[in-house]
Write a protein that holds these residues in place. Structure first.
Motif, short mmCIF file in Angstrom:
data_model
loop_
_atom_site.label_atom_id
_atom_site.label_comp_id
_atom_site.label_asym_id
_atom_site.label_seq_id
_atom_site.Cartn_x
_atom_site.Cartn_y
_atom_site.Cartn_z
N LEU A 54 0.82 -1.20 0.00
CA LEU A 54 0.00 0.00 0.00
C LEU A 54 0.86 1.26 0.00
O LEU A 54 0.47 2.28 -0.58
CB LEU A 54 -0.95 -0.02 1.20
CG LEU A 54 -2.04 -1.09 1.10
CD1 LEU A 54 -2.81 -1.21 2.42
CD2 LEU A 54 -3.01 -0.79 -0.05
N THR A 55 2.02 1.20 0.62
CA THR A 55 2.95 2.33 0.55
C THR A 55 3.44 2.53 -0.89
O THR A 55 3.47 3.66 -1.39
CB THR A 55 4.15 2.11 1.49
OG1 THR A 55 3.68 2.01 2.84
CG2 THR A 55 5.13 3.26 1.40
N SER A 56 3.78 1.42 -1.54
CA SER A 56 4.23 1.50 -2.94
C SER A 56 3.14 2.05 -3.85
O SER A 56 3.43 2.68 -4.88
CB SER A 56 4.69 0.12 -3.43
OG SER A 56 5.80 -0.33 -2.69
N ALA A 57 1.87 1.79 -3.48
CA ALA A 57 0.76 2.29 -4.29
C ALA A 57 0.48 3.77 -4.03
O ALA A 57 -0.41 4.35 -4.66
CB ALA A 57 -0.49 1.47 -4.00
N GLY A 58 1.22 4.37 -3.10
CA GLY A 58 1.09 5.80 -2.86
C GLY A 58 0.24 6.18 -1.67
O GLY A 58 -0.06 7.36 -1.46
N PHE A 59 -0.14 5.20 -0.85
CA PHE A 59 -0.98 5.50 0.32
C PHE A 59 -0.10 5.59 1.57
O PHE A 59 1.05 5.16 1.58
CB PHE A 59 -2.05 4.44 0.48
CG PHE A 59 -2.84 4.22 -0.79
CD1 PHE A 59 -3.52 5.26 -1.39
CD2 PHE A 59 -2.86 2.97 -1.41
CE1 PHE A 59 -4.23 5.07 -2.57
CE2 PHE A 59 -3.56 2.77 -2.58
CZ PHE A 59 -4.25 3.82 -3.17
N GLU A 60 -0.68 6.14 2.63
CA GLU A 60 0.10 6.42 3.84
C GLU A 60 -0.17 5.39 4.93
O GLU A 60 -1.28 5.27 5.43
CB GLU A 60 -0.26 7.81 4.37
CG GLU A 60 0.54 8.21 5.61
CD GLU A 60 0.05 9.51 6.23
OE1 GLU A 60 0.71 9.98 7.18
OE2 GLU A 60 -1.00 10.03 5.78
N VAL A 61 0.87 4.63 5.29
CA VAL A 61 0.80 3.74 6.45
C VAL A 61 1.29 4.55 7.64
O VAL A 61 2.43 5.00 7.67
CB VAL A 61 1.66 2.48 6.24
CG1 VAL A 61 1.70 1.64 7.52
CG2 VAL A 61 1.11 1.66 5.08
N VAL A 62 0.42 4.74 8.64
CA VAL A 62 0.71 5.72 9.68
C VAL A 62 1.29 5.11 10.95
O VAL A 62 1.77 5.86 11.81
CB VAL A 62 -0.56 6.54 10.04
CG1 VAL A 62 -1.14 7.20 8.80
CG2 VAL A 62 -1.61 5.66 10.71
N ASN A 63 1.24 3.80 11.09
CA ASN A 63 1.80 3.19 12.31
C ASN A 63 3.07 2.43 11.99
O ASN A 63 3.33 2.06 10.84
CB ASN A 63 0.79 2.25 12.96
CG ASN A 63 0.51 1.01 12.13
OD1 ASN A 63 0.19 1.12 10.93
ND2 ASN A 63 0.59 -0.17 12.73
N GLU A 64 3.87 2.21 13.02
CA GLU A 64 4.99 1.29 12.90
C GLU A 64 4.41 -0.12 12.99
O GLU A 64 3.79 -0.48 13.99
CB GLU A 64 6.00 1.52 14.02
CG GLU A 64 7.19 0.58 13.96
CD GLU A 64 8.10 0.71 15.17
OE1 GLU A 64 9.04 -0.11 15.29
OE2 GLU A 64 7.85 1.60 16.02
N VAL A 65 4.61 -0.92 11.95
CA VAL A 65 4.01 -2.25 11.90
C VAL A 65 4.90 -3.20 12.69
O VAL A 65 5.92 -3.69 12.19
CB VAL A 65 3.83 -2.72 10.45
CG1 VAL A 65 3.19 -4.12 10.42
CG2 VAL A 65 2.96 -1.74 9.67
#
Length: 455
Positions: free
Chosen positions: A377-388
């Motif tokens: 999802l990051t590569s698709a341009g969306f924002e991952v907001v937590n540390e996984v």
């Protein structure tokens, strides 16, 4: 008896057909509640209906409203699937119809709980001397743990809460993180303490309790009965409190440390994630689900207590007619239920099916797949907001309204099912990976669907 054999085989065939369909069926699609109400409704017939017809009617009525939450692309809540052996054991448990009250009502049910409980404690890093009650979910497990805490902190203050109640009792301090799960508050309501009693502690950047702030809150309050609610697995981010340091702080102030580990406690089962719950053994009580990461059928959870005598004192009762009651606490002595189904059979079977290495592999695989979700999802341009850090991923799609539209579109599409949440004032997509059958292909297919629908 041939009739009941045929009926049970038909039920098993229907259940198996549903389970086989999970990889391909839409995960969840909108349906008009009126359609289901009409299918299930109508006047109750005055005459009996043959059992096979009842079963056929049930299958036909329920089918449109079934959600594939046991399938590999259900990510909306921390929901596992149901392991084959555990499911089969639960079917047997229904057929055997055992009452898991004590060793008189069902010796086998209590023996299964004892064996499974010892394995669970070993996997989760909980002391072997702890007691364990088999309950419905972490709501019940948190309530049991906090009931034990209430008993002990008041007993140390010279108050018998089981006999005298809370009217006139010394006040209890309850301290919990800002991002504690809502079931903690509900348990406090059920136990008569109320939610206003909670002294909140700020959370750190990823949702774990701030140790410095916890130290300040403990110092600032008056001495006396104190319960601190800690967390393994923030419901949004997966973050775990620093349990070793936190438990040592709590005990230094004479308090009781309760750990809500609904899913995060399973980090202890894998060498790769065990450090996240370092010091878990120092707590006084623990709550953990089986129907989440262990992939047991609903409903299954565990309430552990470091002091079996306290656990039993808080929960047990005796009556002259109850043969077998009054001894060492088992079964109903460790839960809030007297009429209990035999949940231990499914737990025993699921643990046997996986083994120690299988449980660790399940945890590791779900964590890796959560990371794959975040990367995709990051590569698709969306924002991952937590540390996984475990199996939880939070994703933003611009403004709140657009994020909610994306979540709704994904739920309606049926490729996968994700949930929405609010964290740190933002609306976000919440992805939880905890199913034993989820594959990399399932994640990639879901990322592609989310990307398509977000556009």
């Amino acid at each position: 008896m041939e009739g009941i054999s045929r009926l049970f085989r038909l039920a098993a065939d229907h259940a198996a057909a549903f389970r086989r369909s999970l990889p391909d069926r839409p995960v969840g699609t909108p349906i008009d509640p009126g359609v289901l109400a009409e299918a299930f409704g109508g006047p109750l017939a005055s005459s009996p209906t043959p059992p096979e017809q009842v079963l056929a009617d049930l299958v036909r009525s329920a089918e449109p409203g079934l959600v594939a939450n046991a399938g590999p692309r259900y990510f909306g809540f921390v929901v596992g699937g149901a392991l084959p052996a555990a499911t089969a054991a639960d079917m047997l448990a229904a057929g055997w119809d055992q009452i898991g009250h004590n060793a008189v009502t069902s010796p086998a049910a209590i023996a299964a709980e004892a064996a499974a409980g010892s394995w669970l404690k070993e996997l989760l890093g909980i002391p072997a001397s702890a007691s364990v009650g088999f309950v419905t979910g972490c709501q019940a497990a948190n309530t049991v743990g906090l009931a034990a805490a209430r008993h002990q902190v008041l007993a140390e203050a010279g108050w018998d809460v089981e006999r005298r109640g809370l009217l006139g009792a010394p006040p209890i301090r309850v301290i919990g993180g800002d991002e504690r799960h809502a079931t903690i508050d509900r348990s406090l309501r059920l136990l008569g303490l109320g939610t206003d009693v909670v002294e909140p502690v700020p959370a750190g950047p990823n949702g774990a309790i701030d140790l410095g702030a916890l130290r300040d809150v403990l110092r600032a309050g008056s001495a006396g009965p104190t319960i601190v609610c800690l967390q393994a697995g923030n419901v949004n981010t997966g973050a775990c409190d620093q349990l070793r340091e936190a438990c040592e702080l709590v005990h230094r102030h004479g308090g009781w440390a309760h750990v809500d580990g609904a899913f995060g406690l399973w980090a202890a089962a894998s060498p790769a994630t065990r450090h996240l719950v370092d010091g878990v053994e120092l707590a006084d009580s623990w709550a953990c689900d089986g129907h989440k990461w262990l992939n047991l059928p609903y409903d299954s959870a565990f309430a552990f207590c470091s002091r079996p005598d306290v656990h039993g004192a808080a929960m047990s009762y005796a009556a002259a007619y109850l043969v077998g009651s009054g001894g060492a606490p088992v079964g109903s002595d460790l839960t809030a239920e007297s009429s209990r189904r035999a949940r231990g059979f499914a737990a025993w079977a699921g643990l046997r099916e996986l083994g120690r290495d299988g449980v660790a592999a399940l945890v590791d695989r779900c964590c890796a797949l959560a990371g794959r979700f975040a990367d995709g999802l990051t590569s698709a341009g969306f924002e991952v907001v937590n540390e996984v850090v475990l199996n939880q991923v939070l994703v933003g799609f611009g403004d709140d309204a657009h994020t909610d539209r994306v979540v709704a579109a994904v739920q309606a599409d049926g490729t996968c099912w994700v949930g929405g949440t609010t964290w740190r004032g933002r609306r976000l997509m919440r992805i939880s990976v905890s199913n034993a059958t989820t594959t990399e292909a399932d994640v990639d297919r879901s990322v592609a669907a989310i990307t398509r629908l977000a556009a």
